[in-house]
Design a protein around this motif. Sequence first.
Motif, PDB file in Angstrom:
ATOM      1  N   ASN A 124       0.629  -1.181  -0.028  1.00  0.00           N
ATOM      2  CA  ASN A 124       0.083   0.093   0.113  1.00  0.00           C
ATOM      3  C   ASN A 124       0.828   1.179   0.113  1.00  0.00           C
ATOM      4  O   ASN A 124       0.251   2.439  -0.434  1.00  0.00           O
ATOM      5  CB  ASN A 124      -0.840   0.052   1.293  1.00  0.00           C
ATOM      6  CG  ASN A 124      -2.174  -1.331   1.310  1.00  0.00           C
ATOM      7  OD1 ASN A 124      -2.338  -1.590   0.151  1.00  0.00           O
ATOM      8  ND2 ASN A 124      -1.994  -1.735   2.564  1.00  0.00           N
ATOM      9  N   THR A 125       2.074   1.156   0.322  1.00  0.00           N
ATOM     10  CA  THR A 125       2.910   2.575   0.497  1.00  0.00           C
ATOM     11  C   THR A 125       4.162   2.704  -0.527  1.00  0.00           C
ATOM     12  O   THR A 125       4.828   3.238  -0.192  1.00  0.00           O
ATOM     13  CB  THR A 125       3.523   2.198   2.084  1.00  0.00           C
ATOM     14  OG1 THR A 125       4.111   1.111   2.037  1.00  0.00           O
ATOM     15  CG2 THR A 125       2.404   2.718   2.903  1.00  0.00           C
ATOM     16  N   ILE A 126       3.652   2.275  -1.812  1.00  0.00           N
ATOM     17  CA  ILE A 126       4.747   2.022  -2.900  1.00  0.00           C
ATOM     18  C   ILE A 126       4.814   3.739  -3.188  1.00  0.00           C
ATOM     19  O   ILE A 126       3.924   4.221  -3.390  1.00  0.00           O
ATOM     20  CB  ILE A 126       4.373   1.336  -3.909  1.00  0.00           C
ATOM     21  CG1 ILE A 126       4.341  -0.109  -3.846  1.00  0.00           C
ATOM     22  CG2 ILE A 126       5.381   1.704  -5.437  1.00  0.00           C
ATOM     23  CD1 ILE A 126       3.548  -0.685  -4.966  1.00  0.00           C
ATOM     24  N   ILE A 127       6.125   4.234  -3.247  1.00  0.00           N
ATOM     25  CA  ILE A 127       6.498   5.472  -3.403  1.00  0.00           C
ATOM     26  C   ILE A 127       6.388   5.683  -4.810  1.00  0.00           C
ATOM     27  O   ILE A 127       5.875   7.102  -5.234  1.00  0.00           O
ATOM     28  CB  ILE A 127       7.906   5.972  -2.620  1.00  0.00           C
ATOM     29  CG1 ILE A 127       7.511   5.779  -1.091  1.00  0.00           C
ATOM     30  CG2 ILE A 127       8.265   7.558  -2.968  1.00  0.00           C
ATOM     31  CD1 ILE A 127       8.678   5.986  -0.400  1.00  0.00           C
ATOM     32  N   GLY A 128       6.902   4.592  -5.575  1.00  0.00           N
ATOM     33  CA  GLY A 128       7.123   5.008  -7.008  1.00  0.00           C
ATOM     34  C   GLY A 128       8.346   5.849  -7.312  1.00  0.00           C
ATOM     35  O   GLY A 128       8.591   6.719  -8.011  1.00  0.00           O
ATOM     36  N   GLY A 183       5.063   9.136  -9.783  1.00  0.00           N
ATOM     37  CA  GLY A 183       5.054   8.450  -8.604  1.00  0.00           C
ATOM     38  C   GLY A 183       3.910   8.973  -7.737  1.00  0.00           C
ATOM     39  O   GLY A 183       2.971   9.878  -8.410  1.00  0.00           O
ATOM     40  N   ASN A 184       3.757   8.222  -6.757  1.00  0.00           N
ATOM     41  CA  ASN A 184       2.464   8.451  -5.997  1.00  0.00           C
ATOM     42  C   ASN A 184       2.613   9.684  -5.055  1.00  0.00           C
ATOM     43  O   ASN A 184       3.484  10.389  -4.960  1.00  0.00           O
ATOM     44  CB  ASN A 184       2.238   7.232  -4.875  1.00  0.00           C
ATOM     45  CG  ASN A 184       1.934   6.011  -5.861  1.00  0.00           C
ATOM     46  OD1 ASN A 184       1.518   6.212  -7.080  1.00  0.00           O
ATOM     47  ND2 ASN A 184       2.439   4.808  -5.502  1.00  0.00           N
ATOM     48  N   GLY A 185       1.205   9.913  -4.400  1.00  0.00           N
ATOM     49  CA  GLY A 185       1.293  11.119  -3.532  1.00  0.00           C
ATOM     50  C   GLY A 185       0.181  12.051  -3.916  1.00  0.00           C
ATOM     51  O   GLY A 185      -0.532  11.989  -5.090  1.00  0.00           O
ATOM     52  N   PRO A 186      -0.257  12.955  -2.811  1.00  0.00           N
ATOM     53  CA  PRO A 186      -1.406  13.833  -3.038  1.00  0.00           C
ATOM     54  C   PRO A 186      -1.129  14.631  -4.265  1.00  0.00           C
ATOM     55  O   PRO A 186       0.046  15.276  -4.481  1.00  0.00           O
ATOM     56  CB  PRO A 186      -1.655  14.551  -1.762  1.00  0.00           C
ATOM     57  CG  PRO A 186      -0.318  14.217  -1.078  1.00  0.00           C
ATOM     58  CD  PRO A 186       0.405  13.142  -1.565  1.00  0.00           C
ATOM     59  N   PHE A 187      -2.229  15.242  -4.956  1.00  0.00           N
ATOM     60  CA  PHE A 187      -2.325  15.823  -6.026  1.00  0.00           C
ATOM     61  C   PHE A 187      -3.655  16.362  -6.346  1.00  0.00           C
ATOM     62  O   PHE A 187      -4.468  15.963  -7.035  1.00  0.00           O
ATOM     63  CB  PHE A 187      -1.709  15.069  -7.388  1.00  0.00           C
ATOM     64  CG  PHE A 187      -1.218  15.892  -8.495  1.00  0.00           C
ATOM     65  CD1 PHE A 187      -1.553  17.374  -8.814  1.00  0.00           C
ATOM     66  CD2 PHE A 187      -0.898  15.196  -9.766  1.00  0.00           C
ATOM     67  CE1 PHE A 187      -1.274  18.110  -9.898  1.00  0.00           C
ATOM     68  CE2 PHE A 187      -0.574  15.853 -10.882  1.00  0.00           C
ATOM     69  CZ  PHE A 187      -0.675  17.322 -11.034  1.00  0.00           C
ATOM     70  N   ILE A 188      -3.947  17.637  -5.583  1.00  0.00           N
ATOM     71  CA  ILE A 188      -5.338  17.983  -5.558  1.00  0.00           C
ATOM     72  C   ILE A 188      -6.111  18.411  -6.870  1.00  0.00           C
ATOM     73  O   ILE A 188      -6.925  18.423  -6.888  1.00  0.00           O
ATOM     74  CB  ILE A 188      -5.284  19.173  -4.597  1.00  0.00           C
ATOM     75  CG1 ILE A 188      -4.641  19.095  -3.328  1.00  0.00           C
ATOM     76  CG2 ILE A 188      -6.609  19.994  -4.477  1.00  0.00           C
ATOM     77  CD1 ILE A 188      -5.527  17.859  -2.527  1.00  0.00           C
ATOM     78  N   THR A 189      -5.142  18.900  -7.902  1.00  0.00           N
ATOM     79  CA  THR A 189      -5.740  19.511  -9.068  1.00  0.00           C
ATOM     80  C   THR A 189      -5.430  18.596 -10.421  1.00  0.00           C
ATOM     81  O   THR A 189      -5.733  18.874 -11.517  1.00  0.00           O
ATOM     82  CB  THR A 189      -4.857  20.973  -9.498  1.00  0.00           C
ATOM     83  OG1 THR A 189      -3.686  20.612  -9.764  1.00  0.00           O
ATOM     84  CG2 THR A 189      -4.926  21.903  -8.360  1.00  0.00           C
ATOM     85  N   GLU A 190      -5.170  17.378  -9.834  1.00  0.00           N
ATOM     86  CA  GLU A 190      -5.183  16.292 -10.812  1.00  0.00           C
ATOM     87  C   GLU A 190      -6.394  16.017 -11.594  1.00  0.00           C
ATOM     88  O   GLU A 190      -7.272  16.241 -11.031  1.00  0.00           O
ATOM     89  CB  GLU A 190      -4.686  14.921 -10.223  1.00  0.00           C
ATOM     90  CG  GLU A 190      -4.566  13.823 -11.244  1.00  0.00           C
ATOM     91  CD  GLU A 190      -3.751  12.799 -10.676  1.00  0.00           C
ATOM     92  OE1 GLU A 190      -3.732  12.587  -9.251  1.00  0.00           O
ATOM     93  OE2 GLU A 190      -3.296  11.912 -11.311  1.00  0.00           O
ATOM     94  N   PHE A 191      -5.994  15.955 -13.024  1.00  0.00           N
ATOM     95  CA  PHE A 191      -7.322  15.676 -14.024  1.00  0.00           C
ATOM     96  C   PHE A 191      -7.074  14.369 -14.741  1.00  0.00           C
ATOM     97  O   PHE A 191      -5.703  14.006 -14.894  1.00  0.00           O
ATOM     98  CB  PHE A 191      -7.948  16.660 -14.811  1.00  0.00           C
ATOM     99  CG  PHE A 191      -6.918  17.438 -15.429  1.00  0.00           C
ATOM    100  CD1 PHE A 191      -6.379  16.843 -16.628  1.00  0.00           C
ATOM    101  CD2 PHE A 191      -6.340  18.616 -15.168  1.00  0.00           C
ATOM    102  CE1 PHE A 191      -5.671  17.572 -17.400  1.00  0.00           C
ATOM    103  CE2 PHE A 191      -5.588  19.378 -15.842  1.00  0.00           C
ATOM    104  CZ  PHE A 191      -5.124  18.787 -17.338  1.00  0.00           C
ATOM    105  N   PHE A 192      -8.010  13.698 -15.342  1.00  0.00           N
ATOM    106  CA  PHE A 192      -7.741  12.561 -15.925  1.00  0.00           C
ATOM    107  C   PHE A 192      -8.405  12.512 -17.347  1.00  0.00           C
ATOM    108  O   PHE A 192      -8.824  13.698 -17.818  1.00  0.00           O
ATOM    109  CB  PHE A 192      -8.524  11.403 -15.405  1.00  0.00           C
ATOM    110  CG  PHE A 192      -7.802  11.198 -13.945  1.00  0.00           C
ATOM    111  CD1 PHE A 192      -6.620  10.464 -13.546  1.00  0.00           C
ATOM    112  CD2 PHE A 192      -8.323  11.818 -12.784  1.00  0.00           C
ATOM    113  CE1 PHE A 192      -6.288  10.218 -12.379  1.00  0.00           C
ATOM    114  CE2 PHE A 192      -7.887  11.785 -11.393  1.00  0.00           C
ATOM    115  CZ  PHE A 192      -7.064  11.032 -11.252  1.00  0.00           C
TER     116      PHE A 192
END
Length: 432
Positions: free
Chosen positions: A124-128, A276-285
């Motif tokens: 669950n904690t892969i940093i990438g 890599g992983n981690g918070p990214f509030i303005t991410e879009f897909f």
Amino acid sequence: MNNNIVVLGLQWGDEGKGKIIDFLSKKANYIVRYQGGNNAGHTLVIDKKKIILHLIPSGVLHPNVIGIIGNGVVISPSDLIKEINLLKKQNINVIDRLIISESSHLVLKYHIKMDQSREKFKNNTIIGTTGRGIGPAYEDKVARRGLRVGDLKNIDFFSKRLKEVVNYYNYQFINYYKVPPVSYKDILKELLKIKNILFNIMRNTRELLYKIIINNNKKIIFEGAQGTFLDIDHGTFPYVTSSNTTIGGVFTGTGIGPKYLNYTLGVVKVYATRVGNGPFITEFFGNLSELFYSKGLEFGSTTGRRRRIGWLDIVLLRESIFMNSITALCLTKLDILDNLSEIKICIGYKNNTGKLINNFSYVENFSNDITPIYKIVKGWNVSTFGISNFNKLPKEAKDFVYLIAELTSTPVDIISTGPDRKHTIVCREIFT
Ligand code: IMP
């Protein structure tokens, strides 16, 4: 007068620092790397030819420039030599213009193996991570078991220490990760083969920089790697790299003090990306993300991984401007926004009760509740690619630049409109 300047990234890396440092280097004498290692990937395009540098400072493509790798950088000696040779094949000879610190810690085979084994082992904690062994190398430094470039001078001492460290790693490889061990003999043999190349370019870089600063009227650029929110202390921990990517890294990673810096340029992509992983509030897909990905060539220059895409985040930017004592901004990749009818800029966040949040630190801990608040501005719908004069930008693009300066209370000194050196607008000269 600006003689000694810092160029660093204000987001999650990949802001386009390499190109900007290369652009500024025509007027510089020394380019100094101070943190990170070959996890960095600085892409330069010169006359349509693409060159990616990982360890060697970005300015060295200019023959007037001497590259210095400071004590804060972790060096994979085999990768350094590969990079030197790769440049040589392209007729760029850097060996006479490259100096590395004798105090830089070495990244060796067991660091890389540990980095990769750990990431594979986690669920669950892969940093990438980039898998280049950067984290374990910095861990060894802090644990005081790391080996430095200069330690190779005393090979008896070095061999003994290496054996101890290899045993320490192999115990974990065999018993915990259940992977084959590394060979102490092979690592030593490879180092003995290349040690003379390292000795020829190795110096006490702190002393050297001090002499350059005190005695000469030379221009120095301190080149940041990665970006502010990948900082081990101030980034989105634990999804960070293992060095200080913020301004303090310059001082610890070279040994110079703050009074010798005159100017800090914060490089900002006009949207945001993260690998890599981690918070990214303005991410879009979706389709929009595809468009940025293909137009902006948003894949990692070290690992080839696809970058995550999002809108420009002013909350984050304000914090990184404050944290790094930024003098002015450099906006990159303006041309990637060319065909959008509207562009979003995040000016705040709110949580699921509607409470307004103006603080990125809050987001690190509570990212799941948070949604961005956007200001929507009109796009320009014409090409800005390659424009090198601010007055030639369409009105909406100029307004977009003014808006970022206003929202961040920080002047914009440089704008990049394409990957080549020529595709650059200088609003205010940095080296006077
Ligand atoms: P590491 O530095 O390889 O340990 O990776 C830690 C985190 O930093 C991962 O999310 C990487 O994707 C990220 N990272 C490391 N170097 C860079 C870079 O040069 N650009 C962007 N992200 C990076």
